[in-house]
Design an enzyme around this catalytic site. Structure first.
Site, PDB file in Angstrom:
ATOM      1  N   THR A 186       0.866  -1.178   0.000  1.00  0.00           N
ATOM      2  CA  THR A 186       0.000   0.000   0.000  1.00  0.00           C
ATOM      3  C   THR A 186       0.902   1.227   0.000  1.00  0.00           C
ATOM      4  O   THR A 186       1.963   1.222   0.608  1.00  0.00           O
ATOM      5  CB  THR A 186      -0.861   0.079   1.272  1.00  0.00           C
ATOM      6  OG1 THR A 186       0.021   0.157   2.390  1.00  0.00           O
ATOM      7  CG2 THR A 186      -1.756  -1.112   1.422  1.00  0.00           C
ATOM      8  N   GLU A 334      -5.971  -3.662   0.391  1.00  0.00           N
ATOM      9  CA  GLU A 334      -6.203  -4.724   1.379  1.00  0.00           C
ATOM     10  C   GLU A 334      -7.433  -5.565   1.042  1.00  0.00           C
ATOM     11  O   GLU A 334      -7.687  -6.569   1.689  1.00  0.00           O
ATOM     12  CB  GLU A 334      -6.390  -4.109   2.779  1.00  0.00           C
ATOM     13  CG  GLU A 334      -5.125  -3.520   3.392  1.00  0.00           C
ATOM     14  CD  GLU A 334      -4.883  -2.065   3.011  1.00  0.00           C
ATOM     15  OE1 GLU A 334      -5.382  -1.635   1.955  1.00  0.00           O
ATOM     16  OE2 GLU A 334      -4.197  -1.358   3.765  1.00  0.00           O
ATOM     17  N   LYS A 443     -13.820  18.603  11.059  1.00  0.00           N
ATOM     18  CA  LYS A 443     -14.646  18.611  12.271  1.00  0.00           C
ATOM     19  C   LYS A 443     -14.960  20.053  12.627  1.00  0.00           C
ATOM     20  O   LYS A 443     -14.100  20.795  13.082  1.00  0.00           O
ATOM     21  CB  LYS A 443     -13.923  17.904  13.414  1.00  0.00           C
ATOM     22  CG  LYS A 443     -13.763  16.425  13.093  1.00  0.00           C
ATOM     23  CD  LYS A 443     -13.136  15.639  14.217  1.00  0.00           C
ATOM     24  CE  LYS A 443     -13.116  14.168  13.826  1.00  0.00           C
ATOM     25  NZ  LYS A 443     -11.865  13.498  14.077  1.00  0.00           N
TER      26      LYS A 443
HETATM   27  P1  AMP Z   1      -5.708   1.905  -2.432  1.00  0.00           P
HETATM   28  O1  AMP Z   1      -5.419   0.935  -1.380  1.00  0.00           O
HETATM   29  O2  AMP Z   1      -4.528   2.695  -2.886  1.00  0.00           O
HETATM   30  O3  AMP Z   1      -6.405   1.248  -3.556  1.00  0.00           O
HETATM   31  O4  AMP Z   1      -6.691   2.989  -1.827  1.00  0.00           O
HETATM   32  C1  AMP Z   1      -7.879   2.636  -1.191  1.00  0.00           C
HETATM   33  C2  AMP Z   1      -8.623   3.853  -0.781  1.00  0.00           C
HETATM   34  O5  AMP Z   1      -9.006   4.619  -1.923  1.00  0.00           O
HETATM   35  C3  AMP Z   1      -9.933   3.581  -0.087  1.00  0.00           C
HETATM   36  O6  AMP Z   1      -9.777   3.262   1.270  1.00  0.00           O
HETATM   37  C4  AMP Z   1     -10.676   4.888  -0.299  1.00  0.00           C
HETATM   38  O7  AMP Z   1     -10.259   5.882   0.610  1.00  0.00           O
HETATM   39  C5  AMP Z   1     -10.218   5.292  -1.672  1.00  0.00           C
HETATM   40  N1  AMP Z   1     -11.212   4.887  -2.688  1.00  0.00           N
HETATM   41  C6  AMP Z   1     -11.212   3.810  -3.466  1.00  0.00           C
HETATM   42  N2  AMP Z   1     -12.282   3.808  -4.280  1.00  0.00           N
HETATM   43  C7  AMP Z   1     -12.989   4.923  -4.001  1.00  0.00           C
HETATM   44  C8  AMP Z   1     -14.207   5.489  -4.478  1.00  0.00           C
HETATM   45  N3  AMP Z   1     -14.912   4.946  -5.457  1.00  0.00           N
HETATM   46  N4  AMP Z   1     -14.628   6.642  -3.914  1.00  0.00           N
HETATM   47  C9  AMP Z   1     -13.938   7.232  -2.918  1.00  0.00           C
HETATM   48  N5  AMP Z   1     -12.783   6.752  -2.437  1.00  0.00           N
HETATM   49  C10 AMP Z   1     -12.311   5.608  -2.968  1.00  0.00           C
END
Ligand code: AMP
Length: 547
Positions: A186, A334, A443
């Site tokens: 990640t 994850e 917030k």
């Molecule tokens: P990654 O592990 O780099 O794929 O990032 C995952 C994170 O991307 C998630 O926990 C979200 O915060 C964000 N994310 C993924 N898909 C979306 C979506 N469709 N809308 C908003 N946030 C998203």
């Protein structure tokens, strides 16, 4: 308990490419190569060459469980590595080349990768890193002899030479389906990257969910453009799901600019494309600047958008200019990554465009295999009323239970749920909507303001190219929103008219206290807004309302 009497067949990644080669042998994989030209091959070719690769890996002394790294764009050779490496029992470690070199060094050393396969584009990067990767005992450049680079990488091997010396006579070994298959780190904005170690079982189960009609509905009649990179969560599992159903796959290589992506959509008659909002932004800008008419030229029916929230204006542009339906999806590294998909229910058939867009802005309903719940700060479950926003927790067979070589990482709660770090609402029909990352929530006076909702409303303004919202300290309200905007080229836009545009679109008390205009916004290696850096950039900023 009485055991069932069904065959105990392990779910292995090799079975996907075997199936594709047998039942979709002429299913095509189209790749824009690093060398330049478009390359065409079939699932049968990928299967044959993946077995040659497996033989080559055995020859190089690779054993089950060894980590084999890639620094590569989307293309057929990368797909051969997906099957050759995992199929023979080793672990494919895909690395995001957009990370800082120091992060790549950390990741390779943490994973203790043995071999590193890389595309021609990354020769300078690998030259720089080769000396600081003590576990890597071999480097392979993914090209042929004609394009073999002059460089300082010690003992560099040539991919095509390696394959040419091997037969495709290779039986995929059978082993426990819980064996590790691939590894992806990640790219969090704080701390060291963390490794997510997928298994054969999780990858195959995830492919079924991706192919399902209420998942991403992929089948052999689709031509699927993978704009989402194969170094980021296995391109959302598409190289596996594609083989499972025989979809025609189109791989863009390194060219992700609007013009190149548009060309592929048109020339390859793509029906389904997957990517993050930033690449679609570049595509829409290209369509505007060239005054193109995609609805007439393309046969794009669906666009899957995930990775960041798809703005309403983008969903609408795809509907009106392309005649394409945006399938909003959410997940994370994850989670392999698929968690929710925004498909419509029969009751939405009569919806107006406006009503439909409001639904499509949500990230969608959980696919079978993923359980969702939202909880408050005290971990009490919140109602699914579409209003209460809480921490989003998930559980399921393709969701990580801990990180690689960090067995003590307690990432699950007592009931086995993983905290995604996202904040969301869930409505009575089960549609989940991300309102923020928990770290980015604003917030204000004890209430939460959604930065994503404000950003997406601002992007709806015709002069706004990109927008970000962060919370900044406020004397009375603790925090208030600051809107940071990139104007579209040649457009004049002032603070007052933008705030006027937003009034009525969001609750009055959510309206940003100020607007800052910048030339560009910082992004992470996976194309998300880099809020941490933005907060640093605006650390000394004082709101006019707080002075
Ligand atoms: P990654 O592990 O780099 O794929 O990032 C995952 C994170 O991307 C998630 O926990 C979200 O915060 C964000 N994310 C993924 N898909 C979306 C979506 N469709 N809308 C908003 N946030 C998203």
């Amino acid at each position: 308990m009485l055991k069932g009497l069904m065959q105990d067949q392990p779910l292995l990644i090799s079975s996907l490419i075997e199936h594709a080669a047998r039942f979709h042998p002429r299913g095509e994989i189209v790749s824009r190569t690093n060398e330049g030209p478009i390359h065409r091959c079939t699932y049968a070719d990928i299967h044959r060459r993946a077995r040659q690769l497996a033989n080559a890996l055995v020859g190089l002394g690779v054993h089950g469980g060894d980590r084999i790294a890639t620094l590569a764009w989307n293309g057929y050779r990368h797909m051969e590595l997906y099957y050759g490496v995992s199929g023979m029992g080793a672990i494919l470690h895909t690395i995001n080349p957009r990370l800082f070199p120091e992060q790549i060094e950390y990741i390779v050393n943490h994973a203790e990768d043995q071999l590193l396969f890389f595309d021609l584009s990354f020769v300078p990067l690998v030259e720089r890193l080769a000396k600081v990767l003590p576990t890597v005992r071999g480097f392979v450049v993914m090209t042929d002899r004609a394009h073999f680079p002059e460089c300082s990488i010690p003992g560099l091997l040539c991919y095509e030479d390696l394959l040419a010396t091997q037969t495709s006579d290779y039986e995929w070994p059978q082993f426990d389906e819980n064996t590790a298959s691939s590894l992806c780190y990640t790219s969090g904005t704080t701390g060291n990257p963390k490794g997510v170690l997928y298994s054969h079982r999780s990858s195959v189960l995830h492919s079924w969910a991706a192919c399902a009609t209420d998942g991403l509905a992929i089948g052999s009649s689709e031509t699927v453009l993978l704009v989402v990179p194969m170094f980021h969560v296995n391109a959302w599992g598409m190289p596996y799901a594609g083989a499972m159903c025989g979809a025609r796959l189109v791989m863009p290589g390194p060219a992700l600019d609007g013009r190149s992506v548009y060309q592929l959509l048109r020339d390859e008659q793509v029906t389904l494309a997957l990517g993050v909002p930033t690449v679609w932004m570049m595509l829409l800008q290209h369509v505007d600047s060239e005054r193109l008419n995609p609805a007439d030229e393309l046969c794009l029916r669906r666009v899957v958008i995930g990775g960041s929230a798809a703005p309403r204006a983008m969903i609408e542009r795809f509907a009106t200019t392309f005649g394409a339906f945006v399938v909003h999806a959410w997940g994370m590294t994850e989670m392999s990554p698929l968690g929710t998909v925004c498909n419509l229910l029969p009751k939405h058939a009569g919806y107006s465009l406006d009503q439909r867009l409001s639904l499509q802005e949500k990230q969608g309903r959980a696919v079978y295999g993923v359980e969702l719940k939202i909880v408050d700060d005290a971990l009490a479950s919140l109602p699914h009323d579409g209003v209460a926003a809480g921490h989003l927790l998930v559980r399921g067979p393709w969701i990580a239970r801990c990180y690689y070589r960090d067995d003590d990482s307690a990432v699950l709660d007592d009931a086995g749920f993983f905290d995604t770090g996202d904040v969301a609402t869930i409505d009575p029909d089960g549609y989940m909507q991300i309102t923020d990352r928990s770290k980015d929530v604003i917030k204000s006076g004890g209430e939460w303001i959604s930065s994503i909702a404000l950003e997406n409303a601002a992007i709806g303004h015709p002069a706004v190219a990109e927008a970000a919202v962060i919370g900044v300290p406020h004397a009375k309200w603790q925090e208030r929103p600051l809107l940071i905007v990139v104007r579209k080229a040649g457009q004049a836009l002032e603070r007052a008219s933008l705030l006027e545009f937003l009034a009525g679109k969001v609750s009055p008390w959510w309206l940003p206290d100020d607007v800052a205009f910048v030339d560009e916004l910082p992004h992470t290696a996976t194309g998300k807004l880099h809020k941490l850096r933005l907060r640093e950039m605006f650390r000394d900023y004082r709101l006019p309302t707080s002075r």
